[in-house]
Design a protein around this motif. Structure first.
Motif, PDB file in Angstrom:
ATOM      1  N   MET A 119       0.838  -1.204   0.000  1.00 47.33           N
ATOM      2  CA  MET A 119       0.000   0.000   0.000  1.00 47.33           C
ATOM      3  C   MET A 119       0.871   1.251   0.000  1.00 47.33           C
ATOM      4  O   MET A 119       0.615   2.213  -0.729  1.00 47.33           O
ATOM      5  CB  MET A 119      -0.903  -0.012   1.234  1.00 47.33           C
ATOM      6  N   CYS A 120       1.926   1.225   0.804  1.00 46.72           N
ATOM      7  CA  CYS A 120       2.876   2.337   0.875  1.00 46.72           C
ATOM      8  C   CYS A 120       3.541   2.570  -0.483  1.00 46.72           C
ATOM      9  O   CYS A 120       3.671   3.712  -0.942  1.00 46.72           O
ATOM     10  CB  CYS A 120       3.920   2.017   1.949  1.00 46.72           C
ATOM     11  N   VAL A 123       1.032   4.162  -2.984  1.00 48.55           N
ATOM     12  CA  VAL A 123       0.883   5.609  -2.750  1.00 48.55           C
ATOM     13  C   VAL A 123       2.107   6.360  -3.269  1.00 48.55           C
ATOM     14  O   VAL A 123       1.984   7.378  -3.954  1.00 48.55           O
ATOM     15  CB  VAL A 123       0.681   5.889  -1.247  1.00 48.55           C
ATOM     16  N   ASP A 174       0.667   5.795   7.368  1.00 47.60           N
ATOM     17  CA  ASP A 174      -0.567   6.191   6.678  1.00 47.60           C
ATOM     18  C   ASP A 174      -1.146   5.012   5.902  1.00 47.60           C
ATOM     19  O   ASP A 174      -2.377   4.819   5.867  1.00 47.60           O
ATOM     20  CB  ASP A 174      -0.296   7.361   5.725  1.00 47.60           C
ATOM     21  N   ALA A 175      -0.265   4.225   5.276  1.00 48.89           N
ATOM     22  CA  ALA A 175      -0.709   3.060   4.517  1.00 48.89           C
ATOM     23  C   ALA A 175      -1.355   2.034   5.443  1.00 48.89           C
ATOM     24  O   ALA A 175      -2.363   1.416   5.091  1.00 48.89           O
ATOM     25  CB  ALA A 175       0.474   2.433   3.776  1.00 48.89           C
ATOM     26  N   ILE A 178      -4.842   3.161   6.042  1.00 45.77           N
ATOM     27  CA  ILE A 178      -5.726   2.899   4.897  1.00 45.77           C
ATOM     28  C   ILE A 178      -6.215   1.457   4.928  1.00 45.77           C
ATOM     29  O   ILE A 178      -7.404   1.180   4.749  1.00 45.77           O
ATOM     30  CB  ILE A 178      -5.000   3.197   3.572  1.00 45.77           C
ATOM     31  N   ARG A 181      -8.816   0.635   7.561  1.00 51.04           N
ATOM     32  CA  ARG A 181     -10.161   1.114   7.211  1.00 51.04           C
ATOM     33  C   ARG A 181     -10.777   0.320   6.065  1.00 51.04           C
ATOM     34  O   ARG A 181     -11.919   0.551   5.688  1.00 51.04           O
ATOM     35  CB  ARG A 181     -10.097   2.609   6.840  1.00 51.04           C
ATOM     36  N   ASN A 182      -9.988  -0.593   5.499  1.00 48.91           N
ATOM     37  CA  ASN A 182     -10.459  -1.420   4.392  1.00 48.91           C
ATOM     38  C   ASN A 182     -10.151  -2.888   4.697  1.00 48.91           C
ATOM     39  O   ASN A 182      -9.262  -3.492   4.075  1.00 48.91           O
ATOM     40  CB  ASN A 182      -9.780  -0.994   3.082  1.00 48.91           C
ATOM     41  N   PHE A 203      -7.307  -1.036  -5.320  1.00 52.56           N
ATOM     42  CA  PHE A 203      -7.115   0.407  -5.495  1.00 52.56           C
ATOM     43  C   PHE A 203      -6.644   0.687  -6.899  1.00 52.56           C
ATOM     44  O   PHE A 203      -5.742   0.039  -7.400  1.00 52.56           O
ATOM     45  CB  PHE A 203      -6.086   0.947  -4.489  1.00 52.56           C
TER      46      PHE A 203
END
Length: 204
Positions: A119-120, A123, A174-175, A178, A181-182, A203
């Protein structure tokens, strides 16, 4: 052992291939995996160094990590999937390239989660793409943590050259947020493939 053809002169020679790599039984193998030397062989005829691409299972019992290197579109044998499905606390992953295997070991050694790191990277890649479209699908790879702030050091090939990037640990955090929350964004059972293709299922 198996016959392999040199990519430079075309001559064949016998090359040692390891179907399994257990770093608890042979700790020296881990360093050879991490620097890639375990997968490089030198042609005895012309001296060219070749990359050996073959199927192997990396196993670190102490870290409870198994990574199956399956070049191309191969899938893990069902017998192996069945044998490991009930292993408690293990991280099971499937990768396509030697570089991907090295990255998984580096991620685990840094006590990071590969799902969060993908995820990081996603982004980070989007931010880079805004400045340089060539970065869109570039194979961004984690190398190590560095410095007092635990910056994530990553490698990215751009313009025919390897670029080294330092990404703040706050991006990793931050990742993680995310993904928290998912909850539907999680690896499949068994030897899951966790990479750019995986994260882009969720994503875009």
């Amino acid at each position: 052992m198996a016959l392999a053809s040199c990519s430079h002169c075309g001559k064949q020679t016998e090359v040692e291939l390891r179907q399994s790599i257990n770093v608890a039984l042979d700790p020296e193998l881990k360093a050879r995996v991490k620097d890639g030397s375990l997968f490089v062989w030198e042609c005895p005829y012309c001296g060219h160094r070749n990359l050996a691409r073959y199927q192997t299972l990396y196993h670190d019992p102490d870290a409870k990590l198994m990574v199956w290197l399956l070049p191309g579109a191969e899938t893990p044998p069902k017998a192996v999937e069945e044998a490991v499905k009930d292993l408690e606390g293990y991280t099971l992953r499937r990768v396509r390239e030697v570089g991907d295997l090295i990255e998984k070991v580096n991620i685990h050694d840094a006590a990071l989660e590969d799902t969060v790191l993908e995820m990081c990277k996603w982004v980070t890649r989007r931010e880079l793409e805004a400045k340089n479209p060539e970065a869109k699908d570039a194979p961004l790879r984690f190398l190590r943590l560095e410095g007092a702030d635990n910056d994530l050091v990553m490698a990215l090939p751009l313009g025919g050259q390897m670029q080294v990037l330092n990404v703040g640990f706050n991006v990793y955090e931050d990742a993680r947020g995310i993904l928290s929350r998912n909850p539907a964004v999680k690896p499949a059972e068994g030897f899951a493939q966790v990479d750019l293709d995986w994260i882009e299922q969720f994503f875009r």
